[in-house]
Design an enzyme around this catalytic site. Structure first.
Site, PDB file in Angstrom:
ATOM      1  CG  HIS A  18      -2.261  -1.249   0.903  1.00 49.33           C
ATOM      2  ND1 HIS A  18      -2.840  -1.668   2.157  1.00 49.33           N
ATOM      3  CD2 HIS A  18      -2.716  -1.451  -0.467  1.00 49.33           C
ATOM      4  CE1 HIS A  18      -3.290  -2.546   1.574  1.00 49.33           C
ATOM      5  NE2 HIS A  18      -3.483  -2.587   0.344  1.00 49.33           N
ATOM      6  CG  HIS A  41      -7.745 -11.521  -7.704  1.00 49.20           C
ATOM      7  ND1 HIS A  41      -7.239 -10.990  -8.487  1.00 49.20           N
ATOM      8  CD2 HIS A  41      -8.205 -12.031  -7.727  1.00 49.20           C
ATOM      9  CE1 HIS A  41      -7.279 -11.694  -9.859  1.00 49.20           C
ATOM     10  NE2 HIS A  41      -6.992 -12.724  -8.529  1.00 49.20           N
ATOM     11  CB  SER A  97      -5.791  -2.425  -2.589  1.00 49.69           C
ATOM     12  OG  SER A  97      -4.888  -2.972  -2.447  1.00 49.69           O
ATOM     13  CD  GLU A 115     -13.216 -10.861  -3.689  1.00 53.27           C
ATOM     14  OE1 GLU A 115     -13.176 -12.384  -3.538  1.00 53.27           O
ATOM     15  OE2 GLU A 115     -11.704 -10.983  -4.454  1.00 53.27           O
ATOM     16  CG  ASP A 139     -12.047 -15.481 -14.225  1.00 54.16           C
ATOM     17  OD1 ASP A 139     -11.071 -16.553 -12.960  1.00 54.16           O
ATOM     18  OD2 ASP A 139     -11.425 -14.982 -15.075  1.00 54.16           O
ATOM     19  CB  ALA A 140      -9.129 -11.580 -11.334  1.00 52.90           C
ATOM     20  CG  ASP A 160      -3.174  -8.075  -3.458  1.00 52.98           C
ATOM     21  OD1 ASP A 160      -2.584  -9.296  -3.316  1.00 52.98           O
ATOM     22  OD2 ASP A 160      -3.984  -7.156  -2.977  1.00 52.98           O
TER      23      ASP A 160
END
EC number: 2.1.1.266
Length: 276
Positions: A18, A41, A97, A115, A139-140, A160
């Site tokens: 971060h 994510h 994040s 997500e 789906d990411a 992430d």
């Protein structure tokens, strides 16, 4: 490696990730043109450091609590983003994040969050209700490609994952290669845990073979010697980091190393270019 974030919120990896993400976005915002930030994510958005899962590991004591006890002005921006979601002097809540990125937005900027986990997606929507962020449950890797190129002139993709799947690194590598064909000038940030050097070295070699000219690797090793079978630290791969960001790195990385080094350890945090 299973990295469900509710167990690890506010740990040393979060402090590094971060702090660097804030510095990166601030550097990109030195130009006035609009910026799209996409978190593939996103997780829950905010975490209770006094909750059962965070208390089970107690990792915040070696992460965010150390950062709050440190006097380095180089960590002021990081501490301010955490303090913004807390009332008392010591953090009880930790912003993921999504909440940190939402704080950084200018009027012209766009935040897209994703997500897939149903419970976490529900928590994320609740956590982001007072922001302008768009929240997806997809789906990411499909979303990563579908959203490129960004509608604004510039953009950042933050990847992430929890690394629960054995093919996670392969999916990231393949999707990054496809994303580069659609969006060669974009900035991409990929977080990863460091458990053993051999696995990490192999992945770096695979990413080198993609031939990305501006690919940076930042590694934070907590211990002076590798500790087999346990979490040893974390790092970031960054595609196309802006010059203003790279210039701030040496003093910021040193401040993070000093703050987060376990007792009796010096620790190591460094960066290198992987491009050809």
């Amino acid at each position: 490696m299973n990295y469900r974030h509710s167990f690890h919120a506010g740990n040393s990896a979060d402090v590094v990730k971060h702090s660097l993400l804030i510095a990166l976005v601030r550097a990109l915002q030195q130009k006035p043109s609009a910026l799209t930030i996409m978190d593939t994510h996103a997780g829950c958005g905010i975490y209770d450091l006094h909750g059962n899962q965070a208390k089970r590991t107690g990792e915040a004591a070696q992460g965010v609590l150390r950062a709050f006890a440190d006097a380095s002005p180089l960590l002021d921006d990081y501490r301010a983003t955490v303090q913004a979601v807390n009332l008392g002097p010591e953090p009880r809540l930790y912003p993921g994040s999504p909440r940190i990125l939402a704080q950084l937005l200018r009027e012209q900027d766009v935040l897209i969050l994703n997500e897939k986990h149903p419970e976490d997606a529900k928590a994320l929507r609740a956590a982001m209700r007072d922001t302008s962020a768009a929240v997806h449950q997809r789906d990411a890797y499909e979303l990563w490609l579908a959203m490129l190129p960004t509608r604004t002139p510039r953009g950042v993709v933050v990847v992430d994952p929890p690394y629960e799947q054995t093919d996670e690194r392969a999916r990231i590598t393949d999707t990054l290669a496809a994303a580069r064909r659609k969006w060669a000038h974009g900035v991409t940030v990929i977080w990863y845990p460091l458990k053993d050097r051999a696995t990490h070295v192999r992945w770096k070699q695979q990413l080198r073979r993609l031939g990305i000219p501006k690919l940076m690797s930042i590694e934070h090793w907590l211990y002076d010697a590798e500790q087999p079978g346990i979490y040893n630290g974390a790092g970031l791969f960054i595609v196309n980091p802006p010059y203003a960001f790279t210039q701030t790195l040496p003093p910021l990385l040193e401040a993070l190393r000093v703050t987060l080094a376990p007792e009796g350890q010096r620790g190591e945090i460094s960066f290198e270019w992987l491009g050809n």
